[in-house]
Design an enzyme around this catalytic site. Structure first.
Site, PDB file in Angstrom:
ATOM      1  N   CYS B  88      52.137  76.482  43.815  1.00  0.00           N
ATOM      2  CA  CYS B  88      51.210  77.336  43.855  1.00  0.00           C
ATOM      3  C   CYS B  88      51.893  78.607  43.061  1.00  0.00           C
ATOM      4  O   CYS B  88      51.262  79.579  42.962  1.00  0.00           O
ATOM      5  CB  CYS B  88      51.154  78.043  45.532  1.00  0.00           C
ATOM      6  SG  CYS B  88      50.637  76.697  46.573  1.00  0.00           S
ATOM      7  N   HIS B 344      42.295  79.496  47.188  1.00  0.00           N
ATOM      8  CA  HIS B 344      43.228  79.473  46.455  1.00  0.00           C
ATOM      9  C   HIS B 344      43.175  78.156  45.423  1.00  0.00           C
ATOM     10  O   HIS B 344      43.831  77.134  45.747  1.00  0.00           O
ATOM     11  CB  HIS B 344      44.541  79.122  47.496  1.00  0.00           C
ATOM     12  CG  HIS B 344      45.720  78.701  46.964  1.00  0.00           C
ATOM     13  ND1 HIS B 344      46.308  79.482  45.936  1.00  0.00           N
ATOM     14  CD2 HIS B 344      47.057  78.379  47.453  1.00  0.00           C
ATOM     15  CE1 HIS B 344      47.477  79.275  45.607  1.00  0.00           C
ATOM     16  NE2 HIS B 344      47.945  78.537  46.526  1.00  0.00           N
TER      17      HIS B 344
END
Lengths: 481, 399
Positions: B88, B344
């Site tokens: 991430c 995301h």
């Protein structure tokens, strides 16, 4: 003197309510009403005959060292692998591999007793301690009487010549191709012939002569038998066989049908463990198993039996129980329901066999590492110590963790990930002497799992690689103590 | 510490695609959407870019490996393009690569572009099955929400916070982001949500409910960086410069050693401390004007605000409930709506956070515009609480 030196058993926690099975199927098979009472043991989705055999063997080895075992016989008619030694998986899970003769015994309902005879002979002939494990997880067709009568379970016996708790008095076997039921290579389920024929032409004609031959060889009279063990799906048959052979009706052991069911090739040994738990010195135990012939074994219980260290045994595992009334769950766990599993069930479960081989002690034996420099226990074992204040290189010695009690540090119940039994419980478990890892939990409920809950490690199926013919991936999971 | 890169790099231009379920677009279209805005904003020509960093994380549903997908999509002039993947933190990693190239003098203009096209998986949530063949043999079959839910159970145990209090606090985190996201035309979710709806939502991984989890979205974001001197020479005013870029990666101590209690992010504590040093920030609670942090799950944001040394350890939940991080609070956090409202797209998120900072410093944030922000901090957290990659970026006015 050769005989049994230790025993153990395993019964899955779930007990399927027979009434629930009957309620679901009575529209079609009303004739099953007579069987709709009590419960049968039901393997969790992550249990098979290998995992159950491992648990029974661990129970059996409570009082003995696994590394002393020199031969291992694993009896089942439901070995998960046709070509891969199932006993070898059990052995590696028990961390015994060196100098071990491992052998699968199968093909008949008397596989358990045949394995026991092999184990006793091996030990008697100077082969050292022999471990005999028997387990079965048999499938049965929906709405069949077998579905209600079968149970899932395992037993293990350690054969040896020192501190014998039940010495072998004698044994006798006959083998003949009497086909009461069979399961062909392509079949998932047993196919059986008429019960009356099995009783009259099978049991009645084959069993009594074998028992009488065994009694003669042991120089015993039927009346001297204290415990008569003979599994059968027909409850009247053992009583009838005992009567024919002069064995007292009071000696005939309970078939454990009310709460367990018939555990197949394991059942004679399961019943033997049940008997040994309370048998007194001097008791004579006769074990009879029928299946294309008969095995008859006679044991005499010694004073050592009372000195055998406590273990769970059959009674302990039977006491750990959760009723299951959801028949659909039973079908789904046994892959008998084409349930929509969702796309997350589609992930490739391919196992790198080379990695498994290199790390087999770690994966199958749950062997971590202990740093010689700082003493930190860790899993997985690695080349550089995990302790931030150490980081010593090549400092770790193997450290067995399967037998240690862990506790929950953090956990969740995950409804997103694919699990055959959602939600999936997993979390970080820590070991008292150090070491931790993120583990799947099994046999867990919302009420039981909290931060701090004590957990026991248990050998289970992680994944089943159906893309490659059902390669089962095994590892250890944490279950509430 | 090393000299660091404070004020050596300026953000010349940025762009960001609309985030959401972009059924209309593949990764290529999203990349171009972000890039067109970015390069126009920078006011240079594609041919002037000397090097590029391209971030994506999940290969299975994506454009494939290497720098080729970026180079071919944008028809870049055969310059070096590096594909970065660090879970991430990938977007921030791409930015770090570009900044380091400029700071070293190796490039005058460097591009960082991140994208993720998640809605081509066929289901919600991130694909599973990461980790190598050894980990596949033993580690729990978990998901992202399941791993982060454990942060909540461990946090409650470590600080004696009741389930009810924590649920309220993490509910407030999500409520706040939805309030903010409602004012952002590029956010995936642009709707304020009632607290009751948040608290009573179905469980995903206990104790995290549906509204405690960020969405799965498609999106791309890009930045072109240069030196402050070049930016000035191009006539730019309100220059935004990079004050610090730090990355901390677990070495396994949290997952394997009993010194960690599961209630915090070890790496975030380290990365943020180093970043404050690099940026010359002494008291972050007084000096930082705004945060964009990795709120993949509501509890992540709450704990992160402690690990960034803003809230006191074990007291973050009280700051949250006091409105400290609300849009009108002392330090707004996720003024753009956060991952909660943007979703995301892994490779894009870090750059999307910087995009909001950049807009805020330039006074271009529309209805969300904060009054005179000076210093902003972005943060990404890849992996799981027990084993992760933590990235921190501090940007601010070039003064």
């Amino acid at each position: 003197m050769v005989g049994i030196v230790a025993y153990g058993a395993y019964v899955p926690r779930l007990r399927l309510s027979r009434q629930a099975v009957y309620d679901a199927n009575k529209w079609f098979a009303g004739g099953l009403r007579g069987l709709a009472k009590g419960e049968r043991s039901m393997a969790n989705w992550d249990e098979d005959s290998i995992t159950m055999a491992v648990e029974a063997a661990r129970d059996c080895l409570t009082s003995h060292k696994a590394e002393d075992v020199r031969s291992l016989y694993f009896a089942s008619t439901t070995h998960p692998f046709k070509d891969r030694q199932n006993a070898g998986v059990v052995g590696t899970a028990l961390s015994i591999e060196q100098n071990l003769l491992a052998s699968d015994v199968g093909g008949s309902q008397k596989a358990g007793t045949s394995a026991l005879i092999a184990g006793l002979n091996a030990s008697k002939n100077g082969g050292g301690p022999a471990l005999v494990a028997a387990a079965d997880k048999r499938l049965a067709k929906v709405a069949s009487s077998q579905e209600l009568n079968y149970g899932d379970g395992a037993a293990a016996l350690l054969c040896g010549t020192e501190n014998v708790i039940a010495k072998l008095v004698g044994h006798h076997s006959v083998s003949m191709d009497f086909v009461d039921h069979f399961r062909g290579e392509e079949a998932e389920f047993d196919y059986g012939w008429e019960e009356r024929w099995i009783r009259d032409e099978g049991y009645s004609k084959i069993v009594p002569p074998a028992i009488k031959a065994a009694l003669a060889a042991c120089k015993l009279k039927g009346a001297e038998v204290t415990h008569f063990i003979m599994p059968s799906l027909m409850p009247a048959v053992p009583k009838q066989m005992a009567k024919i052979c002069g064995i007292g009706e009071g000696a005939v052991r309970d078939l454990l049908n009310a709460n367990l069911g018939d555990t197949g090739a394991a059942h004679a040994l399961v019943m033997l463990v049940d008997a040994l738990e309370t048998a007194k010195a001097g008791d004579k135990i006769m074990v009879v198993a029928f299946g294309q012939g008969v095995d008859v074994l006679v044991f005499e219980v010694t004073a050592e039996n009372a000195r055998l260290p406590k273990r769970k045994g059959l009674s302990g595992w039977m006491a750990r129980r959760k009723e299951e009334k959801n028949y659909m769950k039973f079908l789904a766990f046994n892959e008998m329901l084409p349930i929509e599993k969702g796309m997350r069930a589609e992930f490739d479960k391919k196992t790198a066999l080379s990695v498994l081989w290199r790390k087999r002690d770690m994966i199958y034996g749950l062997v971590g590492g202990k740093c010689k420099v700082c003493g930190t226990v860790q899993f997985p074992r690695s080349q550089v110590c995990v302790n931030p204040n150490c980081h010593a290189v090549d400092s770790q010695e193997p450290y067995a963790m399967a037998g240690l009690e862990a506790s929950v540090m953090s956990f969740t119940a995950d409804s997103l990930t694919y699990s055959p039994d959602p939600p999936a419980y997993y979390g970080m478990i820590t070991f008292p002497e150090g070491g931790r890892f993120m583990a799947d939990f099994t046999d867990s409920d919302k009420e039981q799992v909290k931060v701090g809950t004590k957990m026991r490690m248990t050998f289970r199926i992680r994944d089943n690689d159906t893309m490659r013919g059902g390669f089962k991936r095994y590892f250890w999971k944490a279950a509430p103590v | 510490m090393a000299r660091g890169i404070k004020d050596k790099v300026a953000i010349l231009g940025m762009g960001c695609s609309k985030f959401g379920e972009r059924w209309d677009s593949g990764a290529e279209e999203l990349m171009l959407e972000a890039y067109k805005e970015c390069v126009a904003d920078a006011g240079i020509d594609s041919k002037q870019i000397n090097a590029a960093w391209f971030s994506t994380a999940i290969d299975e549903v994506h454009v494939g490996k290497s720098g080729i997908p970026l180079s071919t999509t944008l028809r870049l002039p055969n310059i070096p393009v590096t594909h970065v993947e660090n879970m991430c933190a990938s977007g921030t990693e791409a930015f770090r690569g570009a900044c380091y190239a400029v700071a070293s003098g190796a490039a005058d203009f460097a591009l960082a572009l991140g994208v993720e096209k998640l809605k081509d998986t066929g289901y919600g949530g991130l694909p599973g099955g990461r980790g190598g063949p050894l980990q596949a043999l033993w580690s729990a079959n978990g998901t992202a929400p399941g791993n982060f839910a454990q942060l909540a159970t461990a946090y409650m145990a470590a600080h004696g916070v009741s389930g009810e209090d924590l649920k309220k606090a993490i509910g407030h985190v999500s409520w706040k982001s939805h309030q903010n996201g409602a004012k952002n035309p590029k956010a995936h979710l642009q709707k304020a949500v009632e607290m009751d709806t948040i608290l009573n939502a179905p469980m995903i991984a206990s104790p995290l409910g549906l509204f405690d989890c960020c969405g799965v979205s498609d999106g791309a974001a890009a930045a072109i960086v240069t030196t402050p001197e070049i930016a000035k020479s191009l006539g730019k005013s309100n220059i935004v410069s990079v004050k610090a870029l730090q990355l901390s990666v677990s070495n396994g101590s949290e997952s394997g050693h009993n010194s960690w209690d599961g209630s915090y992010f070890h790496t975030t504590r380290i990365a943020s401390k180093k970043a404050y040093e690099e940026a010359g920030i002494k008291n972050p609670r007084d000096e930082v004007s705004m945060f964009e942090v990795h709120d993949c799950f509501s509890v992540t944001e709450l704990v992160t605000m402690e690990d960034l040394h803003i809230s006191e350890t074990g007291k973050g939940w009280k700051d949250v409930l006091d409105g400290f991080y609300d849009a009108d609070g002392k330090i707004p956090c996720q003024i753009d709506g956060g991952l909660k409202c943007f979703g995301h797209p892994i490779g894009a998120s870090g750059l999307r956070m910087l995009y909001e900072m950049y807009l805020q410093f330039q006074g271009r944030a529309g209805k969300r515009q904060l009054k005179d922000p000076r210093i902003g901090m972005t943060h990404n957290l890849g992996g799981a609480p027990r084993e992760n990659v933590s990235s921190v970026a501090i940007v601010g006015r070039f003064e």
